[in-house]
Design a protein around this motif. Structure first.
Motif, short mmCIF file in Angstrom:
data_model
loop_
_atom_site.label_atom_id
_atom_site.label_comp_id
_atom_site.label_asym_id
_atom_site.label_seq_id
_atom_site.Cartn_x
_atom_site.Cartn_y
_atom_site.Cartn_z
N GLN A 6 -13.65 -3.38 -3.37
CA GLN A 6 -13.71 -4.48 -2.41
C GLN A 6 -13.02 -4.18 -1.08
O GLN A 6 -13.48 -4.64 -0.04
N TYR A 7 -11.88 -3.45 -1.11
CA TYR A 7 -11.04 -3.35 0.08
C TYR A 7 -10.76 -1.91 0.52
O TYR A 7 -9.78 -1.67 1.22
N ALA A 8 -11.57 -0.96 0.16
CA ALA A 8 -11.33 0.44 0.52
C ALA A 8 -11.13 0.61 2.03
O ALA A 8 -11.90 0.08 2.83
N GLY A 9 -10.05 1.30 2.39
CA GLY A 9 -9.77 1.57 3.79
C GLY A 9 -9.11 0.44 4.55
O GLY A 9 -8.90 0.53 5.74
N ARG A 10 -8.79 -0.64 3.87
CA ARG A 10 -8.16 -1.80 4.52
C ARG A 10 -6.76 -2.00 3.97
O ARG A 10 -6.42 -1.49 2.91
N ALA A 11 -5.96 -2.76 4.67
CA ALA A 11 -4.61 -3.10 4.21
C ALA A 11 -4.68 -4.43 3.47
O ALA A 11 -5.41 -5.33 3.87
N VAL A 12 -3.93 -4.54 2.37
CA VAL A 12 -3.91 -5.77 1.60
C VAL A 12 -2.47 -6.19 1.34
O VAL A 12 -1.56 -5.37 1.29
N ALA A 13 -2.27 -7.50 1.17
CA ALA A 13 -0.99 -8.05 0.73
C ALA A 13 -1.21 -8.62 -0.66
O ALA A 13 -2.18 -9.34 -0.89
N ILE A 14 -0.30 -8.27 -1.57
CA ILE A 14 -0.40 -8.75 -2.95
C ILE A 14 0.83 -9.58 -3.25
O ILE A 14 1.97 -9.14 -3.04
N HIS A 15 0.61 -10.80 -3.74
CA HIS A 15 1.68 -11.73 -4.09
C HIS A 15 1.37 -12.31 -5.45
O HIS A 15 0.27 -12.84 -5.66
N HIS A 16 2.28 -12.17 -6.40
CA HIS A 16 2.08 -12.64 -7.78
C HIS A 16 0.78 -12.07 -8.39
O HIS A 16 0.03 -12.76 -9.06
N VAL A 19 -4.46 -10.68 -4.46
CA VAL A 19 -4.63 -10.31 -3.06
C VAL A 19 -4.64 -11.59 -2.25
O VAL A 19 -5.45 -12.47 -2.47
N VAL A 20 -3.67 -11.71 -1.32
CA VAL A 20 -3.55 -12.95 -0.54
C VAL A 20 -3.90 -12.77 0.93
O VAL A 20 -4.06 -13.74 1.64
N ALA A 21 -4.01 -11.51 1.38
CA ALA A 21 -4.38 -11.26 2.78
C ALA A 21 -4.99 -9.87 2.87
O ALA A 21 -4.59 -8.95 2.17
N VAL A 22 -5.97 -9.72 3.76
CA VAL A 22 -6.66 -8.45 3.97
C VAL A 22 -6.84 -8.28 5.47
O VAL A 22 -7.13 -9.23 6.18
N GLY A 23 -6.69 -7.04 5.95
CA GLY A 23 -6.89 -6.81 7.37
C GLY A 23 -7.01 -5.35 7.72
O GLY A 23 -6.93 -4.48 6.86
N SER A 24 -7.15 -5.08 9.01
CA SER A 24 -7.33 -3.71 9.49
C SER A 24 -6.00 -3.04 9.83
O SER A 24 -5.98 -1.84 10.09
N ASP A 25 -4.90 -3.79 9.84
CA ASP A 25 -3.58 -3.19 10.03
C ASP A 25 -2.52 -4.00 9.28
O ASP A 25 -2.71 -5.18 9.01
N LYS A 26 -1.44 -3.33 8.93
CA LYS A 26 -0.42 -3.96 8.08
C LYS A 26 0.26 -5.14 8.76
O LYS A 26 0.62 -6.11 8.09
N MET A 27 0.44 -5.09 10.06
CA MET A 27 1.13 -6.19 10.75
C MET A 27 0.30 -7.47 10.74
O MET A 27 0.84 -8.55 10.57
N TRP A 46 -2.08 0.13 2.18
CA TRP A 46 -3.47 0.52 2.41
C TRP A 46 -4.14 0.77 1.08
O TRP A 46 -3.53 1.32 0.16
N VAL A 47 -5.40 0.41 0.95
CA VAL A 47 -6.18 0.70 -0.24
C VAL A 47 -6.96 1.99 0.02
O VAL A 47 -7.93 1.99 0.77
N ALA A 51 -4.12 7.95 -2.01
CA ALA A 51 -2.71 7.59 -1.82
C ALA A 51 -1.95 7.68 -3.15
O ALA A 51 -2.48 7.28 -4.18
N PRO A 52 -0.74 8.22 -3.12
CA PRO A 52 0.04 8.22 -4.35
C PRO A 52 0.42 6.79 -4.74
O PRO A 52 0.65 5.95 -3.88
N ARG A 53 0.46 6.52 -6.00
CA ARG A 53 0.84 5.18 -6.46
C ARG A 53 2.35 5.07 -6.38
O ARG A 53 3.07 5.79 -7.05
#
Length: 64
Positions: A6-16, A19-27, A46-47, A51-53
């Motif tokens: 779903q989110y390859a190449g994008r930044a995601v925020a995970i809470h509990h 996935v609660v937010a998705v975007g093109s940059d972490k900020m 980044w997804v 990337a190492p886990r």
């Protein structure tokens, strides 16, 4: 693997575990997560398949 689909190449925020937010940059992802939930702990990364886990888990003390 599901995040990769779903989110390859994008930044995601995970809470509990969700996935609660998705975007093109972490900020921007951080800003979106802050708007939704306020200052709560969440994991932002980044997804990518190569990337190492790793997890950076911080803790804080709250004065009550």
């Amino acid at each position: 693997p599901q995040l990769q689909k779903q989110y390859a190449g994008r930044a995601v925020a995970i809470h509990h575990g969700q996935v609660v937010a998705v975007g093109s940059d972490k900020m921007s992802v951080l800003g979106e997560a802050l708007e939704k939930f306020g200052a709560v702990p969440c994991y932002i990364e980044w997804v990518t398949s190569d990337a190492p886990r790793r997890a950076r888990i911080t803790s804080s003390w709250v004065a009550r």
